[in-house]
Enzyme design. Sequence first.
Site, PDB file in Angstrom:
ATOM      1  N   ILE A  33       0.812  -1.109  -0.057  1.00  0.00           N
ATOM      2  CA  ILE A  33      -0.016   0.262   0.068  1.00  0.00           C
ATOM      3  C   ILE A  33       0.816   1.139  -0.181  1.00  0.00           C
ATOM      4  O   ILE A  33       0.555   2.327  -0.299  1.00  0.00           O
ATOM      5  CB  ILE A  33      -0.944  -0.175   1.270  1.00  0.00           C
ATOM      6  CG1 ILE A  33      -2.190   0.759   1.104  1.00  0.00           C
ATOM      7  CG2 ILE A  33      -0.375   0.247   2.370  1.00  0.00           C
ATOM      8  CD1 ILE A  33      -3.103   0.245   0.263  1.00  0.00           C
ATOM      9  N   TYR A 140      -7.110 -10.044  15.713  1.00  0.00           N
ATOM     10  CA  TYR A 140      -6.263 -10.592  14.710  1.00  0.00           C
ATOM     11  C   TYR A 140      -6.156 -12.024  14.866  1.00  0.00           C
ATOM     12  O   TYR A 140      -6.124 -12.746  13.946  1.00  0.00           O
ATOM     13  CB  TYR A 140      -4.761 -10.246  15.249  1.00  0.00           C
ATOM     14  CG  TYR A 140      -3.846 -10.759  14.668  1.00  0.00           C
ATOM     15  CD1 TYR A 140      -2.718 -11.563  15.151  1.00  0.00           C
ATOM     16  CD2 TYR A 140      -3.416 -10.278  13.362  1.00  0.00           C
ATOM     17  CE1 TYR A 140      -1.689 -12.242  14.524  1.00  0.00           C
ATOM     18  CE2 TYR A 140      -2.192 -10.819  12.545  1.00  0.00           C
ATOM     19  CZ  TYR A 140      -1.607 -11.892  13.318  1.00  0.00           C
ATOM     20  OH  TYR A 140      -0.287 -12.425  12.669  1.00  0.00           O
ATOM     21  N   LYS A 144      -7.289 -14.810  11.840  1.00  0.00           N
ATOM     22  CA  LYS A 144      -6.222 -15.828  11.687  1.00  0.00           C
ATOM     23  C   LYS A 144      -7.087 -17.260  11.602  1.00  0.00           C
ATOM     24  O   LYS A 144      -6.993 -17.823  10.512  1.00  0.00           O
ATOM     25  CB  LYS A 144      -4.835 -15.722  12.258  1.00  0.00           C
ATOM     26  CG  LYS A 144      -4.014 -14.632  11.933  1.00  0.00           C
ATOM     27  CD  LYS A 144      -3.670 -14.665  10.309  1.00  0.00           C
ATOM     28  CE  LYS A 144      -3.025 -13.545  10.124  1.00  0.00           C
ATOM     29  NZ  LYS A 144      -2.404 -13.324   8.668  1.00  0.00           N
TER      30      LYS A 144
HETATM   31  C1  VAH Z   1       2.013 -10.410  16.441  1.00  0.00           C
HETATM   32  N1  VAH Z   1       4.196 -10.599  15.283  1.00  0.00           N
HETATM   33  O1  VAH Z   1       2.725  -9.801  17.471  1.00  0.00           O
HETATM   34  C2  VAH Z   1       2.784 -11.121  15.450  1.00  0.00           C
HETATM   35  C3  VAH Z   1       2.682 -12.394  15.540  1.00  0.00           C
HETATM   36  C4  VAH Z   1       2.442 -14.415  17.097  1.00  0.00           C
HETATM   37  C5  VAH Z   1       2.698 -12.927  17.086  1.00  0.00           C
HETATM   38  O2  VAH Z   1       1.203 -12.774  15.087  1.00  0.00           O
HETATM   39  O3  VAH Z   1       0.646 -10.009  16.312  1.00  0.00           O
END
Ligand code: VAH
Length: 310
Positions: A33, A140, A144
């Site tokens: 981006i 997050y 995932k």
């Molecule tokens: C984070 N570095 O801290 C990434 C990763 C397991 C950690 O997914 O979100």
Amino acid sequence: SILIIGACGQIGTELTLALRNTYGNESVIASDIREGNENLMNSGPFEILDATDYDALEEVIAYYSINEVYLMAAMLSATAEKFPMRAWNLNMNSLFNVLNLAKEKKIDKIFWPSSIAVFGPNTPKEDTSQSTIMEPSTVYGISKQSGERWCDYYFHKYGVDVRSIRYPGLISWKTMPGGGTTDYAVEIYHKALSEGTYTCFLKEDTELPMMFMEDAIKATLQLMDAEPENVKVRCSYNLSAMSFTPAQMANCIQKHIPDFKISYEPDFRQAIADSWPGSIDDQEARRDWGWKAEFDLEKTTKEMLENLAS
Ligand code: VAH
């Protein structure tokens, strides 16, 4: 040819350089981006690309005759807690764009990164296995986990050759992490050299799975080169190299910089780290495609300090 989406990120930058070394600069198209560092921008083709824009992505795929895509663009754990809907939109719609292009046979092979963030507070914390309780409590981690389910679905339903690794926290001297919870493990080396002290945003006994970037890149290329029939896990492979706490990391640094001092001021990222495992069992990756880590904490510390100091 190969397209890296999110080529300017912590993993993307090193992945692009490794792929260009392996396949030649002109066969590896970097996109993001925003523009990346000099090394990346001067070593081969680059396109400004919004990974959530299907039409723009389809155009780049056609223009460069792309047949392999590494989708490295995502919003990481700490930032995603601040902007949940933006994180969900970026992390999921970028994945749907790439999976659907592959379903339409416009891409032959995909790499998509997952994370130990797919595990949650009630996942068994030591030697966490490939298939176990998974109730992620972060935006997050939810993105995932959902992404893994979609990858597995597109493989079984449409034969899409998508491959994935649950990366631990990654440590590199060539690139800075962006918005993660494991970022302390990179910042600490920079501060140890520049100020001799570091204030850690996690508690001293917070054990997390970690990996040196060289190992992570090696694993990624190894998985992508594996024969399809050997890739038995199509959601995402557990991968392990080392686990340590901030206190153990500080002790290791003090062997090289005796006066280094660490202090602890846990912030909102402590709750994220507490929801993740302390160590990972990666027997499937070792069984299916010969995975073996090279770097432990001592070797990583030596590499980081030598390269950052030079
Ligand atoms: C984070 N570095 O801290 C990434 C990763 C397991 C950690 O997914 O979100």
